[in-house]
Motif scaffolding. Structure first.
Motif, PDB file in Angstrom:
ATOM      1  N   ASN A  32      40.095  34.164  47.376  1.00  0.00           N
ATOM      2  CA  ASN A  32      39.648  32.903  47.982  1.00  0.00           C
ATOM      3  C   ASN A  32      40.801  31.949  48.250  1.00  0.00           C
ATOM      4  OD1 ASN A  32      38.947  32.914  44.891  1.00  0.00           O
ATOM      5  ND2 ASN A  32      39.526  30.821  45.404  1.00  0.00           N
ATOM      6  N   ALA A  33      41.960  32.148  47.608  1.00  0.00           N
ATOM      7  CA  ALA A  33      43.057  31.187  47.795  1.00  0.00           C
ATOM      8  C   ALA A  33      44.422  31.827  47.990  1.00  0.00           C
ATOM      9  CB  ALA A  33      43.112  30.225  46.612  1.00  0.00           C
ATOM     10  N   CYS A  34      44.497  33.158  47.890  1.00  0.00           N
ATOM     11  CA  CYS A  34      45.795  33.843  47.995  1.00  0.00           C
ATOM     12  C   CYS A  34      45.596  35.147  48.766  1.00  0.00           C
ATOM     13  CB  CYS A  34      46.321  34.226  46.612  1.00  0.00           C
ATOM     14  SG  CYS A  34      46.662  32.849  45.514  1.00  0.00           S
ATOM     15  N   ASN A  35      46.683  35.709  49.260  1.00  0.00           N
ATOM     16  CA  ASN A  35      46.613  37.042  49.848  1.00  0.00           C
ATOM     17  C   ASN A  35      46.733  38.088  48.742  1.00  0.00           C
ATOM     18  OD1 ASN A  35      48.145  35.407  52.408  1.00  0.00           O
ATOM     19  ND2 ASN A  35      46.406  36.714  52.877  1.00  0.00           N
ATOM     20  N   PHE A  36      46.250  39.298  49.032  1.00  0.00           N
ATOM     21  CA  PHE A  36      46.089  40.315  47.986  1.00  0.00           C
ATOM     22  C   PHE A  36      46.823  41.599  48.346  1.00  0.00           C
ATOM     23  CE2 PHE A  36      43.571  43.905  46.223  1.00  0.00           C
ATOM     24  CZ  PHE A  36      43.693  43.598  44.876  1.00  0.00           C
ATOM     25  N   PHE A  37      47.508  42.162  47.363  1.00  0.00           N
ATOM     26  CA  PHE A  37      48.255  43.416  47.542  1.00  0.00           C
ATOM     27  C   PHE A  37      47.935  44.364  46.391  1.00  0.00           C
ATOM     28  CE2 PHE A  37      51.712  42.480  50.680  1.00  0.00           C
ATOM     29  CZ  PHE A  37      51.487  41.129  50.872  1.00  0.00           C
ATOM     30  N   ILE A  38      47.989  45.667  46.681  1.00  0.00           N
ATOM     31  CA  ILE A  38      47.992  46.652  45.597  1.00  0.00           C
ATOM     32  C   ILE A  38      49.228  47.525  45.738  1.00  0.00           C
ATOM     33  CG2 ILE A  38      45.474  46.718  45.279  1.00  0.00           C
ATOM     34  CD1 ILE A  38      45.429  49.367  46.863  1.00  0.00           C
ATOM     35  N   VAL A  39      49.551  48.218  44.640  1.00  0.00           N
ATOM     36  CA  VAL A  39      50.657  49.179  44.662  1.00  0.00           C
ATOM     37  C   VAL A  39      50.099  50.517  44.190  1.00  0.00           C
ATOM     38  CG1 VAL A  39      52.950  49.743  43.749  1.00  0.00           C
ATOM     39  CG2 VAL A  39      52.287  47.328  44.060  1.00  0.00           C
ATOM     40  N   ARG A  40      50.310  51.532  45.003  1.00  0.00           N
ATOM     41  CA  ARG A  40      49.881  52.894  44.638  1.00  0.00           C
ATOM     42  C   ARG A  40      51.048  53.840  44.856  1.00  0.00           C
ATOM     43  NH1 ARG A  40      44.283  54.161  44.387  1.00  0.00           N
ATOM     44  NH2 ARG A  40      44.894  56.279  44.940  1.00  0.00           N
ATOM     45  N   LYS A  41      51.421  54.559  43.798  1.00  0.00           N
ATOM     46  CA  LYS A  41      52.525  55.538  43.871  1.00  0.00           C
ATOM     47  C   LYS A  41      53.766  54.931  44.533  1.00  0.00           C
ATOM     48  CE  LYS A  41      49.703  59.774  43.955  1.00  0.00           C
ATOM     49  NZ  LYS A  41      48.410  59.204  43.608  1.00  0.00           N
ATOM     50  N   GLY A  42      54.082  53.730  44.159  1.00  0.00           N
ATOM     51  CA  GLY A  42      55.314  53.090  44.642  1.00  0.00           C
ATOM     52  C   GLY A  42      55.184  52.438  46.003  1.00  0.00           C
ATOM     53  N   ALA A  43      54.051  52.642  46.682  1.00  0.00           N
ATOM     54  CA  ALA A  43      53.866  52.035  48.009  1.00  0.00           C
ATOM     55  C   ALA A  43      53.006  50.783  47.889  1.00  0.00           C
ATOM     56  CB  ALA A  43      53.198  53.034  48.952  1.00  0.00           C
ATOM     57  N   VAL A  44      53.312  49.811  48.731  1.00  0.00           N
ATOM     58  CA  VAL A  44      52.628  48.517  48.705  1.00  0.00           C
ATOM     59  C   VAL A  44      51.594  48.498  49.828  1.00  0.00           C
ATOM     60  CG1 VAL A  44      53.032  46.044  49.038  1.00  0.00           C
ATOM     61  CG2 VAL A  44      54.652  47.398  47.696  1.00  0.00           C
ATOM     62  N   TRP A  45      50.364  48.137  49.479  1.00  0.00           N
ATOM     63  CA  TRP A  45      49.294  48.087  50.480  1.00  0.00           C
ATOM     64  C   TRP A  45      48.741  46.671  50.550  1.00  0.00           C
ATOM     65  CZ3 TRP A  45      45.233  52.628  49.889  1.00  0.00           C
ATOM     66  CH2 TRP A  45      45.908  53.859  49.760  1.00  0.00           C
ATOM     67  N   THR A  46      48.469  46.234  51.747  1.00  0.00           N
ATOM     68  CA  THR A  46      47.713  45.002  51.908  1.00  0.00           C
ATOM     69  C   THR A  46      46.771  45.181  53.104  1.00  0.00           C
ATOM     70  OG1 THR A  46      47.857  42.578  51.893  1.00  0.00           O
ATOM     71  CG2 THR A  46      49.352  43.734  53.399  1.00  0.00           C
ATOM     72  N   SER A  47      45.854  44.259  53.267  1.00  0.00           N
ATOM     73  CA  SER A  47      44.854  44.427  54.325  1.00  0.00           C
ATOM     74  C   SER A  47      45.525  44.382  55.704  1.00  0.00           C
ATOM     75  CB  SER A  47      43.804  43.325  54.235  1.00  0.00           C
ATOM     76  OG  SER A  47      44.386  42.104  54.633  1.00  0.00           O
ATOM     77  N   THR A  48      44.770  44.737  56.729  1.00  0.00           N
ATOM     78  CA  THR A  48      45.321  44.712  58.089  1.00  0.00           C
ATOM     79  C   THR A  48      45.704  43.295  58.513  1.00  0.00           C
ATOM     80  OG1 THR A  48      43.125  44.354  59.012  1.00  0.00           O
ATOM     81  CG2 THR A  48      43.861  46.651  58.812  1.00  0.00           C
ATOM     82  N   GLY A  49      45.187  42.319  57.818  1.00  0.00           N
ATOM     83  CA  GLY A  49      45.466  40.925  58.169  1.00  0.00           C
ATOM     84  C   GLY A  49      44.413  40.333  59.087  1.00  0.00           C
TER      85      GLY A  49
END
Ligand SMILES: Cc1ncc(COP(=O)(O)O)c(C=O)c1O
Length: 302
Positions: free
Chosen positions: A201-218
């Motif tokens: 609700n107030a920040c952008n969100f990222f995950i990390v899987r197997k060393g790679a960084v994922w975020t939404s398409t924007g």
């Protein structure tokens, strides 16, 4: 009772009681910095804003913030009534008046201004915009990784109220945050219209899987300046990064998760919907990105 933390938690600072607020060209003590109950921002949430941070005498990524502010104002057909340089001068004037040198946070707000009648039509705002700058001494103090909960409130489609707009009205996000708090979490993880994980609700969100960084398409989140800096840092430092659709399954199984925003830079996420993420503490990729971001800020403010 669970303890609650917010992503915009700062150390107490008594100096903030004495600050001067920039209000339509005047510097006014905080206690006297008032806008009319007829102001379109108060009455309807009709305005746009930016959050900026001062590091070592420099407002970080000022060009990007000014670009986004003027783009948002244009999108809602709001004439700020000031040039970009005049807005920057007001920011610097407020900084000087408050004797601030580093670790300050500014909320720069522009509304359509005072209305002649208490109704919605934008033509009722006839006195010009209301421009204010609240500038506080601010050191983030977030004592533990954030806990998120997914909520029923989703990110809207761009043709309703484009979620890219930093609008005064944040009711959708506020309702999301309330739902997350009631579920025992700190902040809401929001899905997009297709059910993919999007943002908080107030920040952008990222995950990390197997060393790679994922975020939404924007597509359904704020075009966060910190989000873009993190993506750019990944590209520059050979960290694989993907702007892509992903689901809660990918998210619960992530090795790390973190949030981005001007206030907190990169904030680790320890738990989502009662599932521990990775070790529950800040992971190595988040650590590395925080160090890279800090170096970027140091370079910017050198
Ligand atoms: C909903 C939302 N997402 C993300 C952000 C973070 O954007 P930025 O990195 O530009 O501060 C903000 C900040 O205003 C926001 O309101």
């Amino acid at each position: 009772m669970q303890d609650h933390v917010t992503t915009h938690q700062a150390q107490e600072d008594a100096r903030n009681e004495e600050i001067l607020i920039w209000l339509n060209g005047r510097l006014v003590p905080k206690a006297q910095a008032m806008v009319s109950v007829y102001d379109s921002g108060f009455m309807l949430g009709d305005g746009v804003w930016e959050g900026l941070r001062l590091y070592n005498g420099t407002w970080a990524f000022l060009d990007e913030h000014m670009g986004r502010l003027f783009e948002a104002a244009k999108a809602i057909d709001l004439d700020i009534g000031m040039t970009r340089d005049e807005v920057i001068s007001a920011l610097l004037e407020t900084q000087t008046a408050n004797d601030m040198h580093t670790d300050a946070h500014a909320r720069l707000m522009v509304t359509r201004g005072v209305k002649t009648r208490p109704f919605q039509h934008p033509s009722l705002s006839q006195q010009g915009p209301t421009v204010t700058i609240i500038m506080e001494h601010s050191r983030p103090s977030i004592p533990r990784p954030i806990r998120l909960a997914t909520v029923p409130h989703i990110r809207g489609l761009p043709m309703t109220q484009d979620p890219k707009l930093n609008s005064h009205s944040k009711l959708n996000c506020i309702l999301a945050c309330i739902a997350a708090e009631k579920a025992g979490a700190d902040e809401a993880l929001m899905l997009d219209v297709h059910g993919f994980v999007n943002t908080t609700n107030a920040c952008n969100f990222f995950i990390v899987r197997k060393g790679a960084v994922w975020t939404s398409t924007g597509d359904y989140c704020m075009n966060g300046i910190t989000r873009q800096k993190v993506i750019d840092l990944c590209h520059a430092n050979d960290i694989p990064v993907y702007e892509r659709n992903f689901s809660l399954v990918d998210t619960y199984g992530a090795d790390e998760a973190f949030l981005t925003g001007t206030f907190g830079a990169q904030t680790p996420v320890g738990e989502i919907d009662g599932r521990q993420i990775g070790t529950g503490d800040m992971g190595p990729v988040t650590h590395r990105l925080r160090a890279l971001y800090k170096a970027l800020i140091d370079k910017e403010a050198a």
